[in-house]
Write a protein that holds these residues in place. Sequence first.
Motif, PDB file in Angstrom:
ATOM      1  N   UNK B 397     -26.183   3.934  28.644  1.00  0.00           N
ATOM      2  CA  UNK B 397     -26.806   3.158  29.706  1.00  0.00           C
ATOM      3  C   UNK B 397     -27.974   3.946  30.290  1.00  0.00           C
ATOM      4  N   UNK B 398     -29.148   3.352  30.221  1.00  0.00           N
ATOM      5  CA  UNK B 398     -30.327   3.974  30.816  1.00  0.00           C
ATOM      6  C   UNK B 398     -30.571   3.259  32.142  1.00  0.00           C
ATOM      7  N   UNK B 399     -30.312   3.942  33.260  1.00  0.00           N
ATOM      8  CA  UNK B 399     -30.420   3.258  34.558  1.00  0.00           C
ATOM      9  C   UNK B 399     -31.854   2.816  34.849  1.00  0.00           C
ATOM     10  N   UNK B 400     -31.964   1.707  35.569  1.00  0.00           N
ATOM     11  CA  UNK B 400     -33.263   1.093  35.853  1.00  0.00           C
ATOM     12  C   UNK B 400     -34.261   2.103  36.410  1.00  0.00           C
ATOM     13  N   UNK B 401     -33.782   2.974  37.281  1.00  0.00           N
ATOM     14  CA  UNK B 401     -34.736   3.893  37.937  1.00  0.00           C
ATOM     15  C   UNK B 401     -35.293   4.949  36.978  1.00  0.00           C
ATOM     16  N   UNK B 402     -34.657   5.077  35.783  1.00  0.00           N
ATOM     17  CA  UNK B 402     -35.139   6.081  34.822  1.00  0.00           C
ATOM     18  C   UNK B 402     -36.293   5.561  33.956  1.00  0.00           C
ATOM     19  N   UNK B 403     -36.498   4.220  33.966  1.00  0.00           N
ATOM     20  CA  UNK B 403     -37.496   3.647  33.050  1.00  0.00           C
ATOM     21  C   UNK B 403     -38.875   4.251  33.283  1.00  0.00           C
ATOM     22  N   UNK B 404     -39.211   4.443  34.558  1.00  0.00           N
ATOM     23  CA  UNK B 404     -40.550   4.954  34.881  1.00  0.00           C
ATOM     24  C   UNK B 404     -40.705   6.415  34.483  1.00  0.00           C
ATOM     25  N   UNK B 405     -39.565   7.059  34.149  1.00  0.00           N
ATOM     26  CA  UNK B 405     -39.651   8.474  33.759  1.00  0.00           C
ATOM     27  C   UNK B 405     -39.936   8.647  32.266  1.00  0.00           C
ATOM     28  N   UNK B 406     -39.940   7.512  31.541  1.00  0.00           N
ATOM     29  CA  UNK B 406     -40.223   7.618  30.109  1.00  0.00           C
ATOM     30  C   UNK B 406     -41.687   7.995  29.921  1.00  0.00           C
ATOM     31  N   UNK B 407     -41.913   9.065  29.178  1.00  0.00           N
ATOM     32  CA  UNK B 407     -43.283   9.481  28.862  1.00  0.00           C
ATOM     33  C   UNK B 407     -43.418   9.483  27.353  1.00  0.00           C
ATOM     34  N   UNK B 408     -44.355   8.695  26.859  1.00  0.00           N
ATOM     35  CA  UNK B 408     -44.452   8.579  25.403  1.00  0.00           C
ATOM     36  C   UNK B 408     -43.269   7.783  24.899  1.00  0.00           C
ATOM     37  N   UNK B 409     -42.541   8.342  23.927  1.00  0.00           N
ATOM     38  CA  UNK B 409     -41.425   7.563  23.381  1.00  0.00           C
ATOM     39  C   UNK B 409     -40.084   8.075  23.884  1.00  0.00           C
ATOM     40  N   UNK B 410     -39.089   7.212  23.771  1.00  0.00           N
ATOM     41  CA  UNK B 410     -37.722   7.578  24.138  1.00  0.00           C
ATOM     42  C   UNK B 410     -36.963   7.826  22.830  1.00  0.00           C
ATOM     43  N   UNK B 411     -36.331   9.001  22.731  1.00  0.00           N
ATOM     44  CA  UNK B 411     -35.623   9.343  21.501  1.00  0.00           C
ATOM     45  C   UNK B 411     -34.121   9.375  21.779  1.00  0.00           C
ATOM     46  N   UNK B 412     -33.363   8.689  20.927  1.00  0.00           N
ATOM     47  CA  UNK B 412     -31.901   8.723  21.073  1.00  0.00           C
ATOM     48  C   UNK B 412     -31.350   9.567  19.934  1.00  0.00           C
ATOM     49  N   UNK B 413     -30.529  10.567  20.272  1.00  0.00           N
ATOM     50  CA  UNK B 413     -29.986  11.431  19.217  1.00  0.00           C
ATOM     51  C   UNK B 413     -28.560  11.828  19.548  1.00  0.00           C
ATOM     52  N   UNK B 414     -27.946  12.464  18.560  1.00  0.00           N
ATOM     53  CA  UNK B 414     -26.570  12.941  18.738  1.00  0.00           C
ATOM     54  C   UNK B 414     -26.572  14.438  18.489  1.00  0.00           C
ATOM     55  N   UNK B 415     -26.012  15.180  19.434  1.00  0.00           N
ATOM     56  CA  UNK B 415     -25.878  16.631  19.277  1.00  0.00           C
ATOM     57  C   UNK B 415     -24.434  16.929  18.931  1.00  0.00           C
ATOM     58  N   UNK B 416     -24.260  17.766  17.892  1.00  0.00           N
ATOM     59  CA  UNK B 416     -22.894  17.998  17.428  1.00  0.00           C
ATOM     60  C   UNK B 416     -22.087  18.865  18.376  1.00  0.00           C
ATOM     61  N   UNK B 417     -22.770  19.715  19.142  1.00  0.00           N
ATOM     62  CA  UNK B 417     -22.025  20.522  20.124  1.00  0.00           C
ATOM     63  C   UNK B 417     -22.059  19.802  21.457  1.00  0.00           C
ATOM     64  N   UNK B 418     -20.980  19.943  22.167  1.00  0.00           N
ATOM     65  CA  UNK B 418     -20.916  19.273  23.464  1.00  0.00           C
ATOM     66  C   UNK B 418     -22.048  19.727  24.371  1.00  0.00           C
ATOM     67  N   UNK B 419     -22.590  18.768  25.031  1.00  0.00           N
ATOM     68  CA  UNK B 419     -23.754  19.009  25.885  1.00  0.00           C
ATOM     69  C   UNK B 419     -23.243  19.181  27.300  1.00  0.00           C
ATOM     70  N   UNK B 420     -23.822  20.143  27.997  1.00  0.00           N
ATOM     71  CA  UNK B 420     -23.314  20.424  29.347  1.00  0.00           C
ATOM     72  C   UNK B 420     -23.890  19.420  30.333  1.00  0.00           C
TER      73      UNK B 420
END
Lengths: 476, 420
Positions: B397-420
């Motif tokens: 879920x990308x919250x509405x208020x984050x849309x304006x923070x997109x600069x250039x493109x938005x990349x969706x990825x998966x990191x194999x190690x847990x992200x803090x």
Amino acid sequence: MFDVIVIGGGVIGGAILRELTKYKCEVCLLEKENDVCMGQSKANSGIVHAGFDAAEGTNKARFNVRGNALMPAYAAQLGVKYKNIGSLVVAFSDGDLGTLVRLKERGEKNGVPGLELVDRKRLRELEPNISEEAVGALFAPTGGIVCPYGLTIAEIGNAMDNGARLYCNFEVTTVRREKDSFVVGSADGREVRGRVAVNCAGLGAGKVSALFGDDGLRIGGRRGEYLLLDRADGDFVSHTLFFTPTRKGKGVLVSPTADGNLLLGPTAEEVEDGGTQTTQEGIASVIAKAAEMCRGIPFRDVITSFAGVRAYSQTHDFIIGESERTEGLFQCAGIESPGLTSAPAIAEYLVGTLLRKKLKLEKNPLFDGTRKPDHFFKDLSVAEQNALIREDPAYGKIVCRCEQITEGEIVRAIRRNPPARDADAVKRRTRAGMGRCQGGFCQSHVAELLSRELGIPFDEVTKSGAGSELLKGVSK
Amino acid sequence: MKTENAIVIIGGGPAGLAAAVQAYDSGARDILILEREPRLGGILNQCIHNGFGLTRFKESLTGPEYARRFERAVRERNIRAMTDTTVLSLTRDRQVTAVNAAEGAFTVRAGAVILAMGCRERSRGALNVPGTRPAGIYSAGTAQKYVNLKGYLPGKEVVILGSGDIGLIMARRMTLEGAKVRAVCEIMPYSSGLKRNIVQCLDDFGIPLYLNHTITKIEGEKRVTGVVVSEVDGNKRPIPGTEMHFDCDTVLFSVGLIPENELTKSAGIPLCAGTRGAAVYQNRETEAPGIFACGNVLQVHDLVDFVSEEAEIAGRAAAEFVSGGAGERDAADCVNGKNVSYVLPQKIDKNLRGDVKLFFRVTGTFRNCTVLAESGGKILAGRKRRIAVPGEMETLLLPAEKLKEIEGELVVRLEEESWK
């Protein structure tokens, strides 16, 4: 009593049958399968060859060039799709370029018009997707494509409309001579009697000939595997592309089909039986060879693979004419490529010259050589579509969504000559099931229409004749 | 008949019905559904097993029951639906040409179009499975139609290739109908079907699932008589010497679904290679203004519940479009990064209101991983996943208020190690 019994419902048997109906005579066609066009005529490249491949003076050269000239009008009269797209024999080395020069000379001797050697740059203009490795080509403007099963079915349907009889599931197993005629029998005991017979039995021609007392015909089989791609890719190339021929033959081609698909193949493998299975090796080799010809072929759009077995004779030329050992038996054997192209010319010669003389045939003034296409709704204007739907609402129901084929067209294919009696027969006539879903959506609907029209239970509808029932009884 | 409609919906399956209801509830009144089959409901009509609606209605419905709820909602709103009507063509300026027996061929000019044509099954031919071409080879959905809608059994001894959900469901269905399912073969090291279906459709009936296996030969001249099954290596190539032979009279293929976008393509709308559906903004509008897409024609969903959810987004947006709600765009590309095979929507309009739910699939099986959406070096959304598999759609879920923070493109990825 028939004047002529034609054995084998392929493109050659069909052409001869139809040609015979131009004369006053009683003719019939014996076909061993549940439908016509079940052998090599349904599984080949569908190419109308220009005529530069065969050596001067051969039957292949003669009938190819004449057949090429006849084909546009022939197909048009029969309502079959033909496109004069031209062909390119592509060279990949200096050696190949030398072969092209010889091919051009040979073609010119054979009487092929318009042959032209094109350089690397011109080849790329003609075919932007051609391999970087290609160095030139022989362009044949008279090359074309035609729907091979459409043509065969139309020939036979038109012949039937002009009085010819068709016997399906009639595999010739006995022949005896009685006075001036042959009595030809099938495995199930049916018999037909005729003054002369024409052997167009393809792979079975050697066997049929032997039953008539001529065991001099040696027929071999060469299996060819193909890949067919979606209609979306029909414009990937705009000509038929051949490799420069080697001693092994013409090899894999890349071509649009008359119905707008993209076709890759065939392989060439000697086979003992007539089995039309595809193989891992065959499919892999078609893919590898096609990828040598063109860059970026969208292999993910393959919708089906299939194989056909081409019959060839011991002379590697067409054997056409009356048997030397059995009077009254006329052979049309070993009709491998360019047999499809040659069909109208072979029929013209065999009937118009040989049989006409033999049987003293007179012209049939009632002959009507025209036939309307089997599938056509999609190509009509909206006004024409609506006129048709008002007349018969079945044309307003799309059954095959991939090819946009209507219930009206399917019902008509079941009722008109030659009647479709199974799901594959409907497919070959109308293209219902031939598209990208391969019948996944429409097969059950087609089966319902067959059941209704033929008056048989739903679970007796077959894919291609007895033993190929689509279903195994009712569910619990 | 009327030749103009505010909203024309192509397809009366779950996507089309939910889109119609939502368009109506968002204020649109002039809505026309075009459905090629004799009744509304789409493929749900032949899915007589249960398990539909668990997410949406918190109860387990059969396919027809799920369809009837939406069909009823359409009827209650007096939304017009034409059945037995096939759309023949669509243009970019929203002219829809269709045909049926009563009206003939007709063209409707639409204010907005919603594409809801669903998908088709990949066929045997598309896989280049070698062998003969006898009777007895069906896609799983075709077999399902024969059994559930026509009341006939397509075969008695069955091998299934592909462990997609329809294949698994049909393994159980054919078994219950008295057929013997000898094997389910899956070329991948994992099933693309739902875990619950593997348990309830295969394990409960003792049907073996052969992972890393495929059919390498089909035998039989008139009718299937058997298949050869081989193990495959890491590149999905058959390993010589591993061949097993199964006698059978039927082969079912459940090897993936392909969104049916022939109309979309004919209208010149660009498709996304990953989904094989149209590339869309988060409101499910395609590159062609006023043409929206939803459901399996856009991306193949795991559950019909998600189809309904997506269709409502499109229905609402189409209603806004016809009431003149289209504004200036401020668009950013949304792309797949590491370990992700596609992301939908493919474009984000930063001027649109509301949160954006990102849908995507991962490229393999990952445990204790993190999925995240990043733009300009900043992580805008992310969450930990205990397990992620290609067979189950992932969301963020990308919250509405984050849309304006997109600069250039938005990349969706998966990191194999847990992200803090």
